[in-house]
Every structure is written in C-alpha cells, then in structure tokens.
Design an enzyme around this catalytic site. Sequence first.
Site, short mmCIF file in Angstrom:
data_model
loop_
_atom_site.label_atom_id
_atom_site.label_comp_id
_atom_site.label_asym_id
_atom_site.label_seq_id
_atom_site.Cartn_x
_atom_site.Cartn_y
_atom_site.Cartn_z
N SER A 118 -6.31 93.05 44.15
CA SER A 118 -6.35 93.40 42.73
C SER A 118 -5.05 94.04 42.28
O SER A 118 -4.78 94.11 41.09
CB SER A 118 -7.45 94.44 42.47
OG SER A 118 -8.67 94.00 42.98
N HIS A 139 -6.35 85.50 42.63
CA HIS A 139 -7.19 86.64 42.25
C HIS A 139 -8.43 86.13 41.51
O HIS A 139 -8.36 85.79 40.33
CB HIS A 139 -6.34 87.58 41.36
CG HIS A 139 -7.01 88.86 41.00
ND1 HIS A 139 -6.59 89.63 39.94
CD2 HIS A 139 -8.07 89.52 41.54
CE1 HIS A 139 -7.35 90.70 39.86
NE2 HIS A 139 -8.26 90.66 40.80
N GLU A 151 -6.64 84.33 38.42
CA GLU A 151 -5.30 84.79 38.08
C GLU A 151 -4.42 84.46 39.29
O GLU A 151 -4.69 84.93 40.40
CB GLU A 151 -5.33 86.31 37.82
CG GLU A 151 -4.04 86.87 37.29
CD GLU A 151 -4.11 88.40 37.06
OE1 GLU A 151 -4.80 89.11 37.82
OE2 GLU A 151 -3.45 88.86 36.12
N ASN A 189 -5.43 93.65 35.51
CA ASN A 189 -5.62 95.09 35.67
C ASN A 189 -4.60 95.92 34.92
O ASN A 189 -4.87 97.08 34.60
CB ASN A 189 -5.65 95.45 37.15
CG ASN A 189 -6.99 95.07 37.75
OD1 ASN A 189 -8.03 95.33 37.15
ND2 ASN A 189 -6.99 94.42 38.89
#
Length: 296
Positions: A118, A139, A151, A189
């Site tokens: 992450s 991801h 991602e 994120n």
Amino acid sequence: MREIAVIGAGTMGNGIAHTFAQYGFAVSLVDVSSERLDKAIQTIGKNLDRQMAKGSITEEVKSKTLSSIKTYTEIPKGVAGAALVVEAATEDINLKLKIFKELDEAAPQGAILASNTSSISITRIAAVTKRPGQVIGMHFMNPVPVMKLVEIINGYATRPEVTQSIIDLAIQLDKTPCVVEDYPGFIANRILMPMINEAICSLHEGVAGVKEIDTVMKLGMAHPMGPLQLADFIGLDVCLSILKVLQEGFGQPKYAPNPLLVNMVTAGYLGVKSGEGFYHYTPGEKNPPVSPRFLP
Ligand SMILES: NC(=O)c1ccc[n+]([C@@H]2O[C@H](COP(=O)([O-])OP(=O)(O)OC[C@H]3O[C@@H](n4cnc5c(N)ncnc54)[C@H](O)[C@@H]3O)[C@@H](O)[C@H]2O)c1
C-alpha cells in the site's frame, strides 16, 4: 502468462489468489503459516459460495477455481514455475526486502515480481533484486474479487513492456488498471489518507461527531462509506503507518498523523480487527454503533 504465485495468504493474498484462479490461472499460494493457508482456502470457498448465491458464477467455476489453487509454505517451491509473483505479505519494509531477495533467487529469470504494497517504495524493493526492470507495483483493493481498480505502480527502473503486461493482465481479470509513478502513497493512499486524517482532526477538535462526519461524506459526497468507518475497516494501525510514510516521504507537516489516531493505535483500538475503533463491532452486527468513547 498462466502460472501465478501469490506470497502471503492473508486478507489480500486470498482475494488475489481467488481472482486469478477464477479467471483460469494456475495459482501457487505461499505463506509461512500453514494455518493461514488453511484459513485462506476456507475463506475463498465461502466467498465463492457467496458469488454462486448471487448468480455471478456457477458450481463448475467454483470447483475449477478451488482446484486451481495449490498451497506451499516455502517460497522456492511455490514460485518455481511462476511467470508472475504477486507479493501480498505483511506491510513491513524489512520483511518485503527479504522476500524480494528470495524471490529474485528462486523465481524463473523471466518472471515479473510484483508487490501489492500500500505504501512501500517499489523502487526500493526493486533495488534489492538483480531484475529491477521486472519489478512493479500491482495494488489490488479490498475485497479483491469485488473491487474493480488495480493501481499499477512503475518503479524508477520498471521496463515499459513489463507495465504493459501487467495492464493486459489486469484487464484479463476484468479489472480497470491505472498506471501511476512511484512516489509516497502512490495515488490511492496519497489522497485517501489525508482525507481520513482530516476527518480524525475534525473529530478531535470537536467540530462534529463520528456519525455526523461520516454522514456528511456519505450523503454529501456520495461516498459509500464515511472516512471514519473506512479507517476502521482498513485498520487504524495501517492508516497510521501510511501517514508516516507520507510524512517522511514528503517532509511536510500536512501529513502528520493526528494525535488521536496515534493514541488509539497505541492503546490497541485498531477498528474492525480489534473490535473497536470509531465504532464498536460485534460479530454479525450489520450497523455497528458509534464507540461509547465518542458519544456525547
Ligand atoms: N488489507 C487491505 O485493505 C490492503 C489493501 C491493499 C493493499 N494491502 C497490502 O497488502 C499486503 C498484505 O496485507 P493484508 O492486509 O493481506 O495482510 P495480512 O496480515 O492479512 O496478511 C499477511 C500475510 O503474510 C504472511 N507472511 C508474513 N511473512 C511472510 C513470508 N515471509 N512469506 C510468506 N508469507 C508471509 C502472514 O502469515 C499473513 O498471512 C500489505 O502489503 C498491505 O499493505 C492491504
């Protein structure tokens, strides 16, 4: 590309193995813990049953999916024939560097090594291997069989044809790939965590209560889940560690984790997984109440 190895059989690893197997790939699922492997196979079975109950897959797809997954407790055996390895082990930089060194030695020379991290730098992970051009971020989002986004993160040295094969692969899994570059938090994120942190700051400053903050974001911004409930779902410890990566990586005070988040994690209030965060969780409860600590 038909043979895939998945390292780590936790929340994400079982979802990634499930998805690849459902779309016809042969999957080797590797974990240091044989209990985690058994639990992962049980979880995949239950999730396939749920898909069957909804009518999205047949009994035949369920049994083919389950029979396409083999489990291993040692990396060299699990990755021996893999064209792609997707690492989804615990989010710990030293552990990931160790795993990638081992993968580099054990996986076939042409294999692509991907990480589902992450927040850890793909460039840093790639640098411990002798094949940095074949290392990339893949991801997936939780829950993997349901969420459409992948991602894809290019490390500094990732080769364009490697990125293209991961794009093609994500499309084969009926996902939507988005390619981003390797900077702290990538895109998902980098944007999500400051929003969660700001929601916690608003709560901490007494601007509004838990329910009010989440309701504003759900009904006002059409988010399916409010930021505080989402933080509980992700795990408050995970949110804190990603914010620290952003704070360290960009060196800007705007990413500093709110002290309330730090206190909650220190005290072991981690959200769904510990039974309490901003909400209080009891098994089977569909609408968890706000934690008594945050009631007026
Ligand atoms: N949980 C999420 O919502 C989410 C979403 C996107 C990405 N991620 C990322 O996915 C990765 C995995 O997260 P998770 O939530 O599934 O964690 P988890 O704790 O549920 O599972 C991690 C698994 O890795 C295993 N493991 C530890 N060391 C290992 C080793 N040396 N070899 C093989 N297996 C090993 C553990 O036994 C465990 O089963 C992390 O990098 C995390 O940042 C998580």
